[in-house]
Design a protein around this motif. Structure first.
Motif, PDB file in Angstrom:
ATOM      1  N   TYR A  67      -8.340 -56.206  -8.591  1.00 22.20           N
ATOM      2  CA  TYR A  67      -8.121 -56.857  -9.776  1.00 22.20           C
ATOM      3  C   TYR A  67      -6.498 -57.253  -9.687  1.00 22.20           C
ATOM      4  O   TYR A  67      -5.822 -56.037  -9.517  1.00 22.20           O
ATOM      5  CB  TYR A  67      -8.635 -56.584 -10.965  1.00 22.20           C
ATOM      6  N   ASP A 101      -9.942 -60.438  -7.388  1.00 20.20           N
ATOM      7  CA  ASP A 101     -10.031 -61.259  -8.714  1.00 20.20           C
ATOM      8  C   ASP A 101      -8.657 -61.392  -9.530  1.00 20.20           C
ATOM      9  O   ASP A 101      -8.038 -60.242  -9.493  1.00 20.20           O
ATOM     10  CB  ASP A 101     -10.992 -60.840  -9.783  1.00 20.20           C
ATOM     11  N   LEU A 102      -8.337 -62.297 -10.241  1.00 19.00           N
ATOM     12  CA  LEU A 102      -7.472 -62.498 -11.039  1.00 19.00           C
ATOM     13  C   LEU A 102      -7.683 -63.325 -12.153  1.00 19.00           C
ATOM     14  O   LEU A 102      -8.614 -64.421 -11.997  1.00 19.00           O
ATOM     15  CB  LEU A 102      -6.004 -62.704 -10.532  1.00 19.00           C
ATOM     16  N   CYS A 103      -7.113 -63.385 -13.274  1.00 19.64           N
ATOM     17  CA  CYS A 103      -7.300 -64.159 -14.457  1.00 19.64           C
ATOM     18  C   CYS A 103      -5.893 -65.050 -14.477  1.00 19.64           C
ATOM     19  O   CYS A 103      -4.843 -64.260 -14.413  1.00 19.64           O
ATOM     20  CB  CYS A 103      -7.645 -63.657 -15.628  1.00 19.64           C
ATOM     21  N   CYS A 104      -6.074 -66.290 -14.784  1.00 20.94           N
ATOM     22  CA  CYS A 104      -4.624 -67.118 -14.944  1.00 20.94           C
ATOM     23  C   CYS A 104      -4.767 -68.140 -16.052  1.00 20.94           C
ATOM     24  O   CYS A 104      -5.946 -68.573 -16.402  1.00 20.94           O
ATOM     25  CB  CYS A 104      -3.939 -67.362 -14.045  1.00 20.94           C
ATOM     26  N   ASP A 105      -4.045 -68.666 -16.669  1.00 19.60           N
ATOM     27  CA  ASP A 105      -4.040 -69.781 -17.567  1.00 19.60           C
ATOM     28  C   ASP A 105      -4.415 -70.940 -16.708  1.00 19.60           C
ATOM     29  O   ASP A 105      -4.136 -70.901 -15.407  1.00 19.60           O
ATOM     30  CB  ASP A 105      -2.624 -70.041 -18.480  1.00 19.60           C
ATOM     31  N   ASP A 106      -4.891 -72.060 -17.384  1.00 25.37           N
ATOM     32  CA  ASP A 106      -5.516 -73.173 -16.686  1.00 25.37           C
ATOM     33  C   ASP A 106      -4.301 -73.909 -15.761  1.00 25.37           C
ATOM     34  O   ASP A 106      -4.553 -74.500 -14.685  1.00 25.37           O
ATOM     35  CB  ASP A 106      -6.040 -74.050 -17.613  1.00 25.37           C
ATOM     36  N   LYS A 119     -11.379 -71.343  -8.064  1.00 29.43           N
ATOM     37  CA  LYS A 119     -11.554 -71.098  -9.461  1.00 29.43           C
ATOM     38  C   LYS A 119     -12.982 -70.548  -9.769  1.00 29.43           C
ATOM     39  O   LYS A 119     -14.016 -71.091  -9.278  1.00 29.43           O
ATOM     40  CB  LYS A 119     -11.407 -72.410 -10.254  1.00 29.43           C
ATOM     41  N   ASN A 121     -15.503 -68.867 -13.381  1.00 30.95           N
ATOM     42  CA  ASN A 121     -15.477 -68.406 -14.604  1.00 30.95           C
ATOM     43  C   ASN A 121     -15.223 -66.928 -14.745  1.00 30.95           C
ATOM     44  O   ASN A 121     -15.566 -66.135 -14.148  1.00 30.95           O
ATOM     45  CB  ASN A 121     -16.952 -68.706 -15.285  1.00 30.95           C
ATOM     46  N   GLY A 122     -14.663 -66.738 -16.038  1.00 30.59           N
ATOM     47  CA  GLY A 122     -14.679 -65.339 -16.470  1.00 30.59           C
ATOM     48  C   GLY A 122     -14.710 -65.165 -17.893  1.00 30.59           C
ATOM     49  O   GLY A 122     -14.373 -66.024 -18.690  1.00 30.59           O
ATOM     50  N   LEU A 124     -12.940 -62.516 -21.054  1.00 30.76           N
ATOM     51  CA  LEU A 124     -11.864 -61.493 -21.508  1.00 30.76           C
ATOM     52  C   LEU A 124     -11.680 -61.190 -23.112  1.00 30.76           C
ATOM     53  O   LEU A 124     -12.209 -62.225 -23.944  1.00 30.76           O
ATOM     54  CB  LEU A 124     -10.413 -61.941 -20.778  1.00 30.76           C
ATOM     55  N   ARG A 126      -8.495 -59.875 -25.382  1.00 25.81           N
ATOM     56  CA  ARG A 126      -7.222 -59.643 -25.562  1.00 25.81           C
ATOM     57  C   ARG A 126      -6.915 -59.038 -27.062  1.00 25.81           C
ATOM     58  O   ARG A 126      -7.312 -59.553 -28.036  1.00 25.81           O
ATOM     59  CB  ARG A 126      -6.333 -60.924 -25.446  1.00 25.81           C
TER      60      ARG A 126
END
Length: 134
Positions: A67, A101-106, A119, A121-122, A124, A126
């Motif tokens: 990640y 994997d990584l998560c990012c803003d749109d 792209k 789905n994920g 999370l 916060r």
């Protein structure tokens, strides 16, 4: 630019200015701690000043999954290809891993798509009261 995979000689004072725009960013001491606790790290240095201007981290089991939680470039060094090079170098270090994997803003999805990611789905959670890491 000079790129290194080692934290040797890195001090908190060399990590000032990152996490731009965060309401409660990690302080440089916490930043150094998160770098040290990462499985892999790549740092970008301005070769003229020896200043850390960018970094990327990965957390991995070393077998199947990794990640990437952080890719940061100081605001005054953006749009010079530093982030792209950091991602490329990290992907090379993780080449034997099945899933990265990584998560990012749109608004960042097109950036990562240009770097070969797809792209997905994920989910999370916060805890913003813990954003500074303190």
């Amino acid at each position: 630019m000079l790129y290194k995979n080692s934290l040797e000689g890195i001090t908190p004072e060399m990590l000032v200015g990152f996490f731009d725009g965060w309401p409660t960013p990690p302080n440089p001491e916490t930043h150094l701690k998160l770098l040290k606790n990462s499985s892999k790290v790549v740092l970008a240095f301005d070769k003229d000043t020896d200043r850390v201007v960018g970094f990327i981290t990965a957390i991995s089991d070393g077998v199947l999954s990794a990640y990437i939680p952080f890719l940061e470039v100081l605001p005054e060094f953006k749009n010079r290809g530093i982030g792209k090079e950091l991602v490329h170098r990290m992907m090379t270090k993780l080449a034997e891993i099945y899933m990265i994997d990584l998560c990012c803003d749109d608004d960042l999805v097109p950036y990562y798509e240009k770097l070969g990611m797809i792209k997905a789905n994920g989910m999370l959670l916060r805890n913003y009261e813990r954003q500074s890491g303190i």
